[in-house]
Write a protein that holds these residues in place. Sequence first.
Motif, short mmCIF file in Angstrom:
data_model
loop_
_atom_site.label_atom_id
_atom_site.label_comp_id
_atom_site.label_asym_id
_atom_site.label_seq_id
_atom_site.Cartn_x
_atom_site.Cartn_y
_atom_site.Cartn_z
N THR A 76 18.96 19.97 7.00
CA THR A 76 20.25 19.74 6.35
C THR A 76 20.39 18.31 5.80
O THR A 76 21.45 17.93 5.31
CB THR A 76 21.40 20.04 7.34
N ALA A 77 19.31 17.52 5.90
CA ALA A 77 19.35 16.15 5.34
C ALA A 77 19.50 16.23 3.82
O ALA A 77 19.06 17.21 3.20
CB ALA A 77 18.08 15.40 5.70
N GLY A 78 20.10 15.20 3.23
CA GLY A 78 20.20 15.15 1.77
C GLY A 78 18.83 14.94 1.14
O GLY A 78 18.47 15.57 0.14
N ALA A 79 18.07 14.04 1.75
CA ALA A 79 16.74 13.72 1.23
C ALA A 79 15.85 13.27 2.39
O ALA A 79 16.34 12.71 3.38
CB ALA A 79 16.83 12.61 0.19
N VAL A 80 14.59 13.54 2.25
CA VAL A 80 13.63 13.06 3.25
C VAL A 80 12.63 12.15 2.52
O VAL A 80 12.01 12.55 1.54
CB VAL A 80 12.89 14.23 3.94
N PHE A 81 12.57 10.91 3.00
CA PHE A 81 11.62 9.94 2.44
C PHE A 81 10.29 10.09 3.18
O PHE A 81 10.27 10.11 4.41
CB PHE A 81 12.12 8.50 2.65
N VAL A 82 9.22 10.18 2.42
CA VAL A 82 7.87 10.26 3.01
C VAL A 82 7.06 9.13 2.39
O VAL A 82 7.06 8.97 1.17
CB VAL A 82 7.20 11.62 2.70
N TRP A 83 6.40 8.33 3.23
CA TRP A 83 5.57 7.25 2.69
C TRP A 83 4.10 7.57 2.86
O TRP A 83 3.65 7.92 3.97
CB TRP A 83 5.91 5.92 3.36
N GLY A 84 3.38 7.46 1.77
CA GLY A 84 1.94 7.65 1.78
C GLY A 84 1.28 6.31 1.53
O GLY A 84 1.63 5.62 0.57
N ALA A 85 0.33 5.94 2.39
CA ALA A 85 -0.34 4.64 2.23
C ALA A 85 -1.65 4.83 1.49
O ALA A 85 -2.50 5.61 1.91
CB ALA A 85 -0.58 4.00 3.59
N VAL A 86 -1.80 4.10 0.40
CA VAL A 86 -3.05 4.10 -0.37
C VAL A 86 -3.98 3.09 0.32
O VAL A 86 -3.81 1.88 0.17
CB VAL A 86 -2.79 3.72 -1.84
N PRO A 129 0.79 -1.24 0.00
CA PRO A 129 0.00 0.00 0.00
C PRO A 129 0.83 1.30 0.00
O PRO A 129 0.30 2.35 -0.33
CB PRO A 129 -0.81 -0.10 1.31
N ASN A 130 2.11 1.20 0.36
CA ASN A 130 2.88 2.44 0.56
C ASN A 130 3.57 2.94 -0.70
O ASN A 130 4.29 2.20 -1.37
CB ASN A 130 3.90 2.24 1.68
N GLU A 131 3.34 4.20 -0.99
CA GLU A 131 4.03 4.90 -2.07
C GLU A 131 5.19 5.70 -1.47
O GLU A 131 5.06 6.24 -0.36
CB GLU A 131 3.07 5.88 -2.77
N THR A 132 6.29 5.79 -2.19
CA THR A 132 7.46 6.51 -1.68
C THR A 132 7.61 7.86 -2.38
O THR A 132 7.59 7.93 -3.62
CB THR A 132 8.75 5.69 -1.94
N TYR A 133 7.77 8.90 -1.56
CA TYR A 133 8.05 10.24 -2.07
C TYR A 133 9.40 10.67 -1.50
O TYR A 133 9.68 10.43 -0.32
CB TYR A 133 6.95 11.22 -1.65
N VAL A 134 10.20 11.29 -2.33
CA VAL A 134 11.50 11.78 -1.89
C VAL A 134 11.47 13.30 -1.97
O VAL A 134 11.23 13.86 -3.04
CB VAL A 134 12.63 11.23 -2.79
#
Length: 245
Positions: free
Chosen positions: A163-173, A112-117
């Motif tokens: 100051t992070a290089g990237a932040v991963f955010v997970w959205g659950a459908v 169910p989880n989509e990944t956003y960077v």
Amino acid sequence: MNNIENIGPHFQEATKYVRGRAVPQAAMWATPPSTYKTYDSYLETTQLPEPVVEGGQSLWEAVSGRRSRRKFGAAPMSMEELSQLLWATQGVNAEVEGFELRTAASAGALYPNETYVVSQNVEGLAAGVHHYMIREHSLGMLTEGDFADELAQACLEQTWMTTAGAVFVWGAVVARSAWKYQNRAYRYLYLDAGHIGGQLQLACQALGLVSCNIGAYLDNEVASLIGLDGRAEVVVYITAVGHGD
Ligand SMILES: Cc1cc2nc3c(=O)[nH]c(=O)nc-3n(C[C@H](O)[C@H](O)[C@H](O)COP(=O)(O)O)c2cc1C
């Protein structure tokens, strides 16, 4: 019991499997929802380098060194590192009887989880919100811009994230999992996300990157920053990653 104060115990009780009580079943004739989200268009797409699937640090070293770290240095993350992290968390690693299976386990293989960077300091990748296209192993940009401050504010002023290089955010459908598990699906959205976040931290450790998981955030603000409605697709977990200082 069914009031907002007791919503936790009520949810736990109402979604229990109990001997003698019918277990929710997916309608066998119904078509399952796709396990891949697609957008009609992106501002731009970026092909990720092929992930490396052998060698590297041993699992035992990675497990023994894993720690949450919140201090990032100035060095940008590379596309190779980002590629490796995306593959280690949601990449396809097998196909069994026509089903594509991924590197992290998922209840009922419904993923169910989509990944956003949210890219903040990645060499060769514009700052902005990107959606991970799993099958293509590429990123599609949804919004361009520097969202580091806005995202940190939405994470209850956790300014160390900026100051992070990237932040991963997970959205659950939600519908993807609720199709089979109905209300019990909400357990699995978060359990699945925990697997993903755990694998991300170990992958970071193996690559010499630092990371910290984030569960404290203003749900509506993060959803709106990513472009989610916060109901059909809900933000379930966040991890900030980058090079240490
Ligand atoms: C579900 C979850 C949510 C978390 N949320 C946050 C957070 O919002 N902010 C933060 O700084 N750390 C957060 N952490 C990191 C924990 O504080 C950290 O894992 C804990 O202190 C143990 O330290 P360790 O991970 O280095 O072993 C979270 C960890 C988990 C597993």
